[in-house]
Scaffold this active site. Structure first.
Site, PDB file in Angstrom:
ATOM      1  N   LYS A  33      63.184  32.683  82.752  1.00  0.00           N
ATOM      2  CA  LYS A  33      62.883  31.262  82.888  1.00  0.00           C
ATOM      3  C   LYS A  33      62.179  30.999  84.213  1.00  0.00           C
ATOM      4  O   LYS A  33      62.542  31.558  85.254  1.00  0.00           O
ATOM      5  CB  LYS A  33      64.182  30.461  82.815  1.00  0.00           C
ATOM      6  CG  LYS A  33      64.012  28.941  82.836  1.00  0.00           C
ATOM      7  CD  LYS A  33      65.363  28.266  82.732  1.00  0.00           C
ATOM      8  CE  LYS A  33      65.257  26.749  82.700  1.00  0.00           C
ATOM      9  NZ  LYS A  33      66.589  26.102  82.579  1.00  0.00           N
ATOM     10  N   SER A  70      67.326  22.926  78.972  1.00  0.00           N
ATOM     11  CA  SER A  70      66.048  23.114  79.629  1.00  0.00           C
ATOM     12  C   SER A  70      65.488  24.528  79.515  1.00  0.00           C
ATOM     13  O   SER A  70      64.373  24.799  79.931  1.00  0.00           O
ATOM     14  CB  SER A  70      66.176  22.747  81.105  1.00  0.00           C
ATOM     15  OG  SER A  70      67.087  23.621  81.763  1.00  0.00           O
ATOM     16  N   SER A  74      71.971  23.824  79.306  1.00  0.00           N
ATOM     17  CA  SER A  74      70.572  24.241  79.200  1.00  0.00           C
ATOM     18  C   SER A  74      70.321  25.604  78.594  1.00  0.00           C
ATOM     19  O   SER A  74      69.185  25.919  78.255  1.00  0.00           O
ATOM     20  CB  SER A  74      69.907  24.186  80.585  1.00  0.00           C
ATOM     21  OG  SER A  74      69.750  22.858  80.997  1.00  0.00           O
TER      22      SER A  74
END
Length: 476
Positions: A87, A163, A187
């Protein structure tokens, strides 16, 4: 499910566990795995937009070096050569970490790996690139002015959640065997539920974080994978003390694979279809979760339907979250709020007047919730809930059409309470809606009961075939 290694180009990318076994016995090759992963990026990323950076040349070279190590009997770890994505919130040496924001200067300097990235490098894993995140990972869907929006493997017109939506979409579509994401309020679990993948938010401090998150002790880092076994294997790589994180726990003794196959017979399990009076909005989601609970009961778990009575904690979470978000943008200048996601700016402004007393009041609610859940787990080994009350909704939206408000905490009631408590929480696929959209079961344990959470998730997964389903973007 069976971890079979498919021949190059046939079927989905094998799981990380299958690849690792194949590298060890010579039936799989790190270079072929990297090539296949990069081919998946080329084939599917135009539709879903999961990747912000692709390190194709570096990844292929790392895979060749890994293949040489395996050939000479000197792998760095059991997962040497397994392709992984990261990420774009984790520092990666030599590459920009833009955090989904135009505020961040791409020039860097970028001279340090985050602890999780450093552990991947030390293990010999092949880093393919970085995945999308909303601006500063602030919400439960993945879109940003910087990178655009991220779609779902089960329908590119749908959100992948957030997220860590880019990581979930990448894993679901074979852009690497697994990924690492962050979870400050759900997330990794929100996108896992929406995309039919697996993710665990481990006990806080188990996976060290650096630099410190402005969201403080709400923020965790964790594995995003296709199977629970892969999540346990990746936790073995990521955990361990790092002096840069003053909350980092000591390296665990043993492996998270230990006891994974021990089943759930005799475990005391609570099932709560609601939390703080918040119920499932989609009856198909509730039906899938209830069916999953029945599977675990059939495997010998002693299941009781009971609400842990967490109380109303949303306001406290939002106070902690948005005062943290305010600190995120503060260094970028007086006009920063005019240059970020408008909904983020709106809520940062709304909480700009929060006082120290407001913040400490939220901390007090958090501490009482932690005590409540601590006592709850004296009676119950595990808590089961839906991961999400709904299935994936349209891409480029902050909430489902017709939802009463846009803020992501309004449709994620089952995830953020366990960021407040720091407990391990796993999302595992447990079915599909009539429209063919994945549903997630959340398995929550007491702090430090990560192995038990993984064990229960694996028992359920082994008794079903949901994790073996192929996303519709991949075709039949």
């Amino acid at each position: 499910m069976t971890d079979a290694v498919h021949p190059a180009g046939a079927g989905p990318l094998p799981t990380a566990s299958a690849l690792a076994a194949g590298f060890a016995d010579g039936s799989a090759d790190p270079v072929a795995a990297a090539e296949r992963s990069l081919a998946a990026v080329a084939a599917h990323d135009p539709a879903v937009n999961a990747m912000t950076q692709v390190f194709a040349e570096e990844a292929l070279e790392a895979a060749r070096v890994s293949a040489d190590r395996w050939a000479s009997g000197r792998p760095l770890s059991p997962v040497d050569g397994v392709p992984v994505t990261v990420k774009d919130l984790f520092l990666t040496r030599g590459r920009p970490t833009l955090r989904g924001s135009t505020l961040v200067d791409p020039a860097g300097p970028w001279d340090e790996d985050a602890p999780a990235v450093a552990r991947l490098q030390e293990s010999g894993a092949v880093v393919l690139g970085k995945t999308t995140t909303p601006e500063f990972a602030w919400k439960g869907v993945t879109d940003s002015v910087l990178a655009g929006s991220t779609g779902n493997p089960w329908g590119a017109h749908l959100t992948a959640g957030g997220s860590s939506g880019g990581s979930a979409a990448a894993v679901g579509l074979g852009m690497g065997a697994w990924s690492i994401g962050t979870d400050g309020g759900g997330s990794v679990r929100i996108p896992a539920a929406f995309t039919g993948t697996v993710a665990i938010k481990p006990t806080f401090g188990l996976v060290p974080i650096h630099p410190p998150s402005p969201y403080g002790t709400l923020s965790h880092a964790g594995p995003m994978t296709r199977t629970v076994r892969d999540a346990a294997l990746l936790l073995d790589v990521l955990t361990g003390f790092d002096a840069r994180d003053w909350f980092a726990l000591p390296r665990p003794t043993g492996s998270f694979l230990d006891g994974l196959d021990d089943g759930v017979a005799g475990l005391r399990v609570a099932f709560s279809p609601t939390l703080a009076g918040t119920g499932v909005n989609d009856p198909e989601v509730e039906a899938a979760v209830r069916a999953a609970v029945e599977v675990l009961a059939g495997l010998g778990a002693e299941v009781e339907e009971v609400d842990p009575e967490v109380g109303e904690v949303r306001d406290a979470f939002e106070t902690l979250w948005f005062t943290g978000a305010g600190k995120v943008v503060e260094p970028y200048g007086a006009d920063a709020l005019d240059r970020i996601d408008p909904l983020l700016a709106e809520h940062v402004r709304r909480h700009a007047g929060d006082t120290a007393s407001d913040y400490l009041g939220a901390v007090d609610i958090r501490m009482r919730l932690g005590a409540t859940m601590g006592r709850f787990h004296e009676r119950y080994d595990l808590l089961l809930t839906p991961t999400m009350p709904i299935a994936a909704f349209a891409r480029d939206r902050d909430a489902p059409a017709g939802w009463p408000e846009d803020l992501w905490t309004s449709w994620t009631p089952y995830t953020y309470p366990f960021n407040l408590t720091g407990q391990p929480a796993l999302s595992v696929p447990c079915g599909f809606t009539g429209a063919g959209l994945p549903v997630g079961l959340q398995v929550v344990g007491a702090r430090h009961a990560d192995r038990l959470v993984l064990r229960a998730g694996h028992a359920y997964e082994a008794a079903t075939d949901w994790s073996a389903r192929t996303p519709s973007v991949l075709g039949p």
